[in-house]
Structures are given as structure tokens and as C-alpha cells.
Design an enzyme around this catalytic site. Structure first.
Site, PDB file in Angstrom:
ATOM      1  CD  GLU A  56      -2.516  -1.172   2.611  1.00 53.52           C
ATOM      2  OE1 GLU A  56      -3.635  -1.892   2.739  1.00 53.52           O
ATOM      3  OE2 GLU A  56      -2.053  -0.786   3.838  1.00 53.52           O
ATOM      4  CG  ASP A 227      -5.051  -3.815   9.820  1.00 54.07           C
ATOM      5  OD1 ASP A 227      -5.189  -5.080   9.151  1.00 54.07           O
ATOM      6  OD2 ASP A 227      -3.647  -3.748  10.308  1.00 54.07           O
TER       7      ASP A 227
END
Lengths: 338, 338
Positions: A56, A227
Site C-alpha cells: 500500500e 485493518d
């Protein structure tokens, strides 16, 4: 030249400053930036998913500085002796676009995640909280314990992990902390009598670490492990019964515990609590839940703190990441006249 | 440890390999990756705009490697003696998420942009092209000239810039190139008799560097400078008259010359030409236009080439960007036992 803070220098810096002071100062930067939330450019992280994990990019900016973090999440890495999460980040000058600081962020992310949890808990947990349960004793657990001791005054821990080795590692690392630590035989046992419950397990799948009957009135839940899409730790009933606080709703609805809930499930943005625009804990009986997924502004705060801290010290070195020809239009000349 | 290639080492490497060989080998990697286009994860770049410029992240991945580039664009920087564009990039292992290579990419982007232009022109320009016009003699111009000499066999240049100093810089840098260079007094004059026209001006605004009456049959236009919203170089009539080739249509329709055209304006994807799925140049009379904006796969190709090239050499150094505790769950232990 760009300032570089590698792992060795960050470790030296944290030891020099002291981890508790580091977490306290870092928490100050994080809270300062939450309080000026509207000043930030905010986008959900840009994720590249593969069969075994995700990579990410998490950018954000205010009018002066731009920051981004690269971070991966590969749960299977642990079995190969590698970190589940590694990260690094960059802070740049918005005015010129030039990068200013490159830093390792594996350690720095662990520190900022724990500091953010503690910042949230300062606003949401009962002020007389002294006992914290920690479920999941992986790489993040000691950082959480230390941050809650330093910022909340936690004195007692009740800890549990499915792997007894993880509990042994945790206790060894926390041996000189001054915290009183009880290792529990189950999640159920760990949460007994806890004022704050921190869940920080690592598997990338929907798990139910906490069920509703485990949660008493007045508890603050610091839900750190859920998450990413498909990864949750709390039973939906807990979310319905408590009040849920989030960082950036657009991201949390995809990645957080509330991915289990309808799209219009009510949440409170943490920064609204910090600025007084929304109530945090209202009564001693409230169940408060910080549905933490980690947001780019927290990394920005951490990089901003680090830059201020290493300026004019030997905790950073300069690297030649940016070409600097004397005549900016003469980039080619670098190849012939360097 | 992560491999690091800074500016000094990249300059040493290019000088060691020779810039023409470097561009030829790099072009091979770029073409290889265009040919396997469907294997890549493709997204438009993630841009953060400010009043004076933009900072962008450009990620892409295949099933083995993930890459991204950080790049800024600040036209006003030149007036402050800074580069308009600086960049750096990272290549990572998709399987573990660990970064493998960090490199400066200001120079590398200039090289890959020129190599990509030459790769496109090999498929689109007339094979007997020997004369190229270059309009705009900034930081990218010599790279374009060198790539077209090395890969297309261009022998003569006709060059123009509004700033005579830029032309002097260009001629000085190209003095030993073997290219026959004529400095023109205007864009109109520069394009006379050119087989290929490269436009590579820098201002961030809609400019009309080329108008339709300047373009003869059979010309290939390599439009490099129009590369962000609001920045174009060609009059719309040229686009209507010629055939337009693009990298990634979703991005080019926002950033390229075709931002002037309707959303359904027909374009051909460059990779389709390379794989033979679409025709490139069809006749000696075709006007072909490569509406280049730069795409993440080209940076990926450049990083992949660089990694192969510096492996086991002293053109790279190792840096401690990633924390590597012996027990991956014992990140905290780094702080106490480093």
C-alpha cells in the site's frame, strides 16, 4: 541532498530519547495534526493486492509538507522468518516537490500506531483506567503496552496469545517495564476486570476475538488488529452496543471492524472528539471502541516529529536521492560533467 | 538490506555502460513489458496538486515485482535554480512485500522517457526517418536526441527553444554526438523537412506549439511535453488529422494532448501495435502521433533493468531501510538488543 534515517539510526534515536518520552512527544504531534484535520488532503490508501498480501501507498499533505508511507502486509511472512509488516516513508516540500526526509517506518509505524491508540484512549477510556488486556502478542504488543503505560498510566496487564512463545517473548521484553503482567489462558480470562481491551491479532481473516458477553460496561476497546478487508476481530454485537470512533470513515468502512456493519452505521470521527465538536466518553458506563486502521496523517505526524528530532544531529545521514545539476535545465550535463 | 542506487552511482553506471547502449538496453526492457501489458496492474497516477505544482505516486505490479515512482512537477522551480521534475522509485518483491531496490529516478526518468519515445517511433515513424525537429530544449531534450540517434538512426536535428540560452546548452551537450544540428529561429522553421517532430516544452499551460499547417504528410509527432491537465502542445486539428497512439488511455485522456478531444476520440494503445493486434503506421502518408504522458510500467521497466544491471556490482550500496529482527514478532527487541 535528502535526510535518511535508517533502522540503526532510528533505534539509536529512540534509545537516546527514551521510548516513553519518544511516544509521549510523538503522541503530541499526532494529536496536534488530528486537531487540524481539515487542513489535510485525505485519500484512502492505494492498495495492490496479491494472493499472499498487500502493498500500500498512503499519501497525505497539508499546505507545507507532503508525506507518504509504503507499507506491506503479508501474514505468511512470519512463517518464513520475515516481518508481516515493513514500511518506509518520505516527507517532501510541497512548494518545490523535493523530498526532504526518507525514513525506515517499520519501527516508526509500530511507535505511531501505539501512540495513536493511546491518544484515542486519553479521550475515550475512563480516566481511572489502570488495567489493560492485550489479546495478540505479536510485533505490535509491547509498543501498545508501553504507550498505555506512558500516556494513560496503565499499571496492570492481562495478556493472551494462542501461541505461548509469543507470551514468553512479550514478558521477556516487558520484564523491566514496571508493569504487573498476568498471562491468561484464554481471551475470556484476559479481559476479566480490564478497563481497556486492546486486540492486536495478525491473521488475515475474519476472526471473533471478542464476543459481546465478554464486554462489561465502561470498557474501552482499542481494536488495532482489524485493518484490512476481510480482517476483523470483534463480534458485530459489540459494535452495535458500544460507540465507535474512527480515523477516516471512508477508509475505516472498508478496512475496519465496521466493514461488518451497514454503510450508514453511525461512527464518530476521532478528530471531532479532540476539537470538542463531538463527545467522547459520556458516562462511566459507555462502551467506547476505537476502530483503528491507521491513517496517513499519523505517518505524516511521525515523519514530521522525526524530521524535527533529527535535524542537525548525527541520527540522520544525507543521501543523493535527488539529482542537483547547477543549471536545472542541464540534467544531461550530469552525465558528462559529474 | 535494500539496494540503493543514488545519483552518483547512476551517473557512474550510465558512463560505464555508455548512454547509447544504456538507452538501447533500457528500450528492450520497456518494449518487453509493453508486449506483456495485460500482466500488469494498472492505475492512473495518484496526484496531489498544490498552487505551484504536483506530487505524484505511480504504482504498478506484475505477479513477481511491484514498483512505484514518486515524481513532482513544479514548473516554477527552474526560476529558483531547482529541477522542474525530480523523482525516485522503488522495486519490491510481491511475494513478501519487502522493498528490494531504491533508486534516484530524476535521471532515470529522463532516460526512460527518451527510450519510450524511441520505442514508439520504431513502430510509428517512417523507417527512412533521418531528420528530427525538437521544439523545447530543456532538461529532456538531449536524452530525446540521443535516444533517436541510437535507436532510430536519426542523423540531423532541427532545434528550437524560445530561450537562446537553452539552444546554446543543447548544442554544447550534443557537440560530440555526431549529429548535424541546425538551430532554427522559430518552431515553424524547425519543423521544415523533419521526418519526426518532438515537442518537449515545459510550461504548465495550454500552448499551441504546433498548428495543423506546420505538419506535412508522413510525419511522426512525438508529443512529450503535454503531460498533465491543462498542459498541451498540439492544436486539436492535428489530432483529428493524424492517428493518435497512447500508453494507458484512462490516464492519457486526462493528461495528454487528447484532453482537448471528446471522450470517445479514437486512439490506439501502443502495446496493441507492438503485439500486432493493431496497425502502427499504415502508409508513407500517415501522420502518426505518440501522445506520451509517461506511464508507471515504463518506470517499472527502468527499475527492473537497473536492478539486473547493478546486481553484484559496486554501482549500488545496501541501506538499512527495512528492520530485520531475528524473530519477526520481536520488533520491540530491536530497541533493547540492537
Amino acid at each position: 541532498m535528502v535526510q535518511y534515517v535508517g533502522v540503526e539510526n532510528l533505534v539509536r534515536l529512540v534509545r537516546h530519547v527514551g521510548i516513553k518520552t519518544f511516544l509521549q512527544e510523538l503522541a503530541g504531534y499526532i494529536e496536534d495534526d488530528f486537531r487540524r484535520w481539515p487542513e489535510f488532503e485525505k485519500v484512502s490508501r492505494i492498495a495492490s493486492h496479491s494472493s499472499d498480501g498487500v502493498i500500500e501507498l498512503m499519501p497525505t499533505a497539508d499546505s507545507v509538507l507532503y508525506g507518504f508511507k509504503y507499507v506491506n502486509g503479508h501474514p505468511k511472512n512470519t512463517r518464513e522468518g520475515l516481518q508481516t509488516v515493513t514500511a518506509f516513508g518520505v516527507l517532501s516540500d510541497v512548494n518545490t516537490g523535493y523530498p526532504l526526509l526518507l525514513s525506515e517506518m517499520t519501527l516508526l509505524t509500530a511507535l505511531r500506531t501505539a501512540a495513536t491508540s493511546a491518544v484515542a484512549a486519553r479521550h475515550l477510556a475512563r480516566s481511572d483506567s489502570r488495567v489493560m488486556a492485550i489479546i495478540g502478542l505479536g510485533a505490535q504488543s509491547e509498543f501498545q503496552a508501553t504507550a498505555f503505560q506512558a500516556l494513560l498510566g496503565i499499571t496492570h496487564l492481562r495478556v493472551y496469545d494462542v501461541d505461548p512463545d509469543a507470551a514468553r517473548k512479550f514478558c521477556a521484553n516487558m520484564n523491566d517495564s514496571g508493569l504487573v503482567i498476568a498471562v491468561a489462558g484464554s481471551s475470556h480470562e484476559a479481559v476479566q476486570g480490564a478497563d481497556i481491551i486492546t486486540t492486536v491479532t495478525a491473521d488475515k481473516l475474519k476472526a471473533t476475538i471478542l464476543t459481546d458477553n465478554m464486554i462489561g460496561a465502561g470498557v474501552h476497546i482499542n481494536a488495532v488488529g482489524g485493518d484490512c478487508p476481510g480482517k476483523t476481530e470483534l463480534h458485530a454485537d459489540i459494535l452495535s452496543r458500544g460507540r465507535v470512533f474512527v480515523e477516516f470513515p471512508e477508509q475505516t468502512r472498508i478496512e475496519g471492524e465496521i466493514q461488518q456493519m451497514p454503510e450508514d452505521f453511525p461512527v464518530t470521527e476521532l478528530w471531532h472528539v479532540m476539537t470538542g465538536e463531538a463527545p467522547g466518553r459520556r458516562t462511566e458506563q459507555d462502551i467506547t471502541i476505537f476502530d483503528s486502521v491507521g491513517f496517513a496523517t499519523e505517518d505524516f505526524s511521525a515523519l514530521r516529529y522525526l524530521r524535527d528530532k533529527v535535524r542537525d544531529t548525527d541520527f540522520q545521514v544525507e543521501i543523493d536521492l535527488v539529482a542537483e545539476p547547477k543549471d536545472p535545465r542541464d540534467l544531461f550535463g550530469l552525465l558528462t560533467r559529474y
